[in-house]
Motif scaffolding. Sequence first.
Motif, PDB file in Angstrom:
ATOM      1  N   VAL A   1      29.258  31.470  32.186  1.00 19.87           N
ATOM      2  CA  VAL A   1      30.219  32.369  31.558  1.00 19.87           C
ATOM      3  C   VAL A   1      31.607  31.906  31.958  1.00 19.87           C
ATOM      4  N   ARG A   2      32.382  31.495  30.963  1.00 20.31           N
ATOM      5  CA  ARG A   2      33.743  31.031  31.267  1.00 20.31           C
ATOM      6  C   ARG A   2      34.673  32.226  31.143  1.00 20.31           C
ATOM      7  N   ALA A   3      34.901  32.901  32.262  1.00 20.33           N
ATOM      8  CA  ALA A   3      35.669  34.145  32.249  1.00 20.33           C
ATOM      9  C   ALA A   3      37.153  33.894  32.084  1.00 20.33           C
ATOM     10  N   LEU A   4      37.652  32.846  32.689  1.00 19.27           N
ATOM     11  CA  LEU A   4      39.061  32.477  32.532  1.00 19.27           C
ATOM     12  C   LEU A   4      39.146  31.023  32.107  1.00 19.27           C
ATOM     13  N   ARG A   5      40.025  30.771  31.123  1.00 17.09           N
ATOM     14  CA  ARG A   5      40.139  29.391  30.635  1.00 17.09           C
ATOM     15  C   ARG A   5      41.585  28.946  30.674  1.00 17.09           C
ATOM     16  N   GLY A   6      42.048  28.627  31.857  1.00 15.64           N
ATOM     17  CA  GLY A   6      43.384  28.080  31.986  1.00 15.64           C
ATOM     18  C   GLY A   6      44.485  29.115  31.895  1.00 15.64           C
ATOM     19  N   VAL A   7      44.507  30.022  32.843  1.00 12.59           N
ATOM     20  CA  VAL A   7      45.552  31.034  32.857  1.00 12.59           C
ATOM     21  C   VAL A   7      46.687  30.566  33.755  1.00 12.59           C
ATOM     22  N   SER A   8      47.893  30.445  33.185  1.00 11.67           N
ATOM     23  CA  SER A   8      49.074  30.116  33.977  1.00 11.67           C
ATOM     24  C   SER A   8      50.071  31.247  33.801  1.00 11.67           C
ATOM     25  N   ILE A   9      50.472  31.808  34.923  1.00  6.12           N
ATOM     26  CA  ILE A   9      51.355  32.950  34.823  1.00  6.12           C
ATOM     27  C   ILE A   9      52.236  32.982  36.063  1.00  6.12           C
ATOM     28  N   ALA A  10      53.447  33.416  35.909  1.00  2.00           N
ATOM     29  CA  ALA A  10      54.349  33.596  37.049  1.00  2.00           C
ATOM     30  C   ALA A  10      54.805  35.051  37.063  1.00  2.00           C
ATOM     31  N   ILE A  11      54.719  35.667  38.213  1.00  2.00           N
ATOM     32  CA  ILE A  11      55.128  37.066  38.332  1.00  2.00           C
ATOM     33  C   ILE A  11      56.161  37.156  39.455  1.00  2.00           C
ATOM     34  N   GLU A  12      57.337  37.643  39.081  1.00  2.00           N
ATOM     35  CA  GLU A  12      58.425  37.748  40.061  1.00  2.00           C
ATOM     36  C   GLU A  12      58.197  38.973  40.956  1.00  2.00           C
ATOM     37  N   ALA A  13      58.751  38.905  42.150  1.00  2.00           N
ATOM     38  CA  ALA A  13      58.717  40.066  43.024  1.00  2.00           C
ATOM     39  C   ALA A  13      59.436  41.223  42.336  1.00  2.00           C
ATOM     40  N   GLY A  14      58.871  42.402  42.383  1.00  2.00           N
ATOM     41  CA  GLY A  14      59.480  43.573  41.779  1.00  2.00           C
ATOM     42  C   GLY A  14      59.095  43.767  40.329  1.00  2.00           C
ATOM     43  N   ASP A  15      58.260  42.911  39.820  1.00  2.00           N
ATOM     44  CA  ASP A  15      57.821  43.049  38.426  1.00  2.00           C
ATOM     45  C   ASP A  15      56.842  44.214  38.297  1.00  2.00           C
ATOM     46  N   TYR A  16      56.604  44.639  37.091  1.00  2.00           N
ATOM     47  CA  TYR A  16      55.723  45.772  36.802  1.00  2.00           C
ATOM     48  C   TYR A  16      54.915  45.352  35.588  1.00  2.00           C
ATOM     49  N   LEU A  17      53.700  44.890  35.835  1.00  2.00           N
ATOM     50  CA  LEU A  17      52.962  44.156  34.820  1.00  2.00           C
ATOM     51  C   LEU A  17      51.687  44.890  34.407  1.00  2.00           C
ATOM     52  N   ALA A  18      51.447  44.936  33.112  1.00  2.00           N
ATOM     53  CA  ALA A  18      50.169  45.446  32.610  1.00  2.00           C
ATOM     54  C   ALA A  18      49.361  44.282  32.075  1.00  2.00           C
ATOM     55  N   ILE A  19      48.086  44.241  32.454  1.00  2.00           N
ATOM     56  CA  ILE A  19      47.182  43.234  31.889  1.00  2.00           C
ATOM     57  C   ILE A  19      46.258  43.975  30.935  1.00  2.00           C
ATOM     58  N   MET A  20      46.329  43.595  29.662  1.00  2.00           N
ATOM     59  CA  MET A  20      45.521  44.274  28.652  1.00  2.00           C
ATOM     60  C   MET A  20      44.562  43.306  28.005  1.00  2.00           C
ATOM     61  N   GLY A  21      43.609  43.859  27.321  1.00  2.00           N
ATOM     62  CA  GLY A  21      42.674  43.002  26.608  1.00  2.00           C
ATOM     63  C   GLY A  21      41.374  43.726  26.407  1.00  2.00           C
ATOM     64  N   PRO A  22      40.582  43.300  25.446  1.00  2.00           N
ATOM     65  CA  PRO A  22      39.287  43.934  25.201  1.00  2.00           C
ATOM     66  C   PRO A  22      38.334  43.639  26.353  1.00  2.00           C
ATOM     67  N   SER A  23      37.250  44.412  26.416  1.00  2.00           N
ATOM     68  CA  SER A  23      36.319  44.166  27.521  1.00  2.00           C
ATOM     69  C   SER A  23      35.698  42.794  27.348  1.00  2.00           C
ATOM     70  N   GLY A  24      35.515  42.118  28.479  1.00  2.00           N
ATOM     71  CA  GLY A  24      35.007  40.753  28.436  1.00  2.00           C
ATOM     72  C   GLY A  24      36.097  39.733  28.241  1.00  2.00           C
ATOM     73  N   SER A  25      37.355  40.183  28.215  1.00  2.00           N
ATOM     74  CA  SER A  25      38.439  39.236  27.988  1.00  2.00           C
ATOM     75  C   SER A  25      38.831  38.508  29.272  1.00  2.00           C
ATOM     76  N   GLY A  26      38.322  38.984  30.420  1.00  2.00           N
ATOM     77  CA  GLY A  26      38.618  38.306  31.681  1.00  2.00           C
ATOM     78  C   GLY A  26      39.698  38.993  32.483  1.00  2.00           C
TER      79      GLY A  26
END
Lengths: 233, 402
Positions: free
Chosen positions: A20-45
Amino acid sequence: MALIETTNLHKIYRMGDVEVRALRGVSIAIEAGDYLAIMGPSGSGKSTLMNLLGCLDTPTSGTYRLGGEDVSSLGADRLAAVRSQQIGFVFQQFNLLPRATALQNVELPLVYTGAKNRHELALRSLERAGLGDRAHHRPTELSGGEQQRVAMARALVNNPSIVLADEPTGNLDSHTGEEILNVFDELNAEGITMIMVTHDLQVADHCKRTIQLVDGEIISDKQNHEVRGTGEI
Amino acid sequence: MNLIEAMRTAYMSLLANKSRSVLTMLGVIIGVSAVLVVVAIGQGLKADVLDRIRSMGTNLVTISPGGGRRHGPPTGQTQPGKLTEEDLEALQQDLTNIAALAPTVQRGVTAKYRNLTHTTQAVGTNSQWPLAMAFEIAKGRFFSASEQRARARVAVIGQDVVDELFYGRPLVGEYIRINNTPFEVIGILEEKGGGWGNPDNQIVIPLSTARQRLVGDADLNAILVSAEGEDVVPIVKENIERTLFRTHRVAEATRDFDIRDQTEMLSMVSETTGQMTLFLGGIAAVSLLVGGVGIMNIMLVSVTERTREIGIRKAVGARRRDIMAQFLIESVMLSALGGIIGIAFGFAGSQALGQSLGWQTVVPLWAVVLSFFFSAAVGVFFGWYPARKAALLDPIQCLRYE
């Protein structure tokens, strides 16, 4: 440099003969103090990404730098130390120890850092969550919203730089959920980096930034006002 | 996580499942108390026998028929042999530096006084017996050499016989019947206090009278030689050996008699009872292992039940060794607590058993310390696998566990 930097994260689970390839090359940068929502359908990783960001798991490939340190290949005990010092967790199921009092639950992370004045620190954290008078109640004697506040007091007791929340309002009614989210807003305003997994747009509305995951890849990464009103995924 | 914290956590979790914890401990409790009771009885028996041997003085050398090992307990591989009155006469002529020389024959007899009957041991010997055995005469007197020669029907009786036949009254001068032959009671032996081979339960009569009335021409059971002092015991033993080699016409390899001084008797008894205690204690210790398996079983159940708790603890920063320590301390606490309770039961049990059976029991400190540490070790050994299993669990899987 960003607080969180991931480069080409892959995560492959093996379930018997099936990969099961749950993640396929995720590159992300999150700054200190950020407020982030991760959304996606179920099974999206999104849960997988959350576990990796929370140092509960290590990626199959790719790198994850947390505060400049590469944590993608640390051993189980080093990861535990990172969680203990830098990360607080809030879960949909609250995940409190049922036999322990609210205060003892909040003390739990301090047990593993060996803090001296555990009791006071835990009580102060609990008071900040507005539950100073509930310190000696057990989880079963508390309402859902109160339980989630205890969980937040626990997440914050070690002064983490990051709080990760997995569907934090999923088990709460909308009114209580809103209250919890308001606390999140305050914490973010105090400078804590907040990252939450949700599938609820109204919840994501509280965040400054929203990323969408589909099939283990980021398909969109937008500031909040751009996401607003795009409808249900 | 520090140790006290871990112990508190373990204690709380044991308390949360009280009846389960007690039942799990039961195996260890039974094991430890069984070991202690067995050891207490063994040690009590040993102390008893050693006291008795010591009370006979250190100068005594005992010659018994049948050769064999020079040291240690007698074995089956002995040369058949016998001791006779010719041996006694030869020894009387040859030996120097001795204070007393007494032959003994023994026979179980029935003693009667009026309508009372008592089964006891009759010892036929000569007038030097009290000196050789370090026996004082409490009342009356012992029989003389001339009474011995004259086959006088006189008897010196132990305190138990006095209790049984005379209701405890020291009736010197009364007649009792030994296997239907009347004997005059001329003396009463000092009380030695019962126990193993009870020396208070015997009747001592002249050897010549015993031959005529009770035992016929049976062989001697033993010849007792009392050296003049402890320092001449080795010389006396050597002389006895030389004389008996001559009269029996045997050599070292074919010796058909056994010579032991008190030191050898002491070490023989210590060795025998020590081995017996070890053997029985070992059997009892097996039940401790069974208790350990019980602990492992419950710990495995506990790990499964608390999968989610393990996940939560790991998420908030518990390292593998923290989880390992938590479960290991829990199992050690179960077994060590079981050990402590078992020690208490073992003490009480051996006291109760000792009192009801009239045995002396001794719970040695080494047995207490050993059973405590052994039960704690059982906890470590059987708790290791479940604790390791818990420590290696994946936090994500644990948090998903329903």
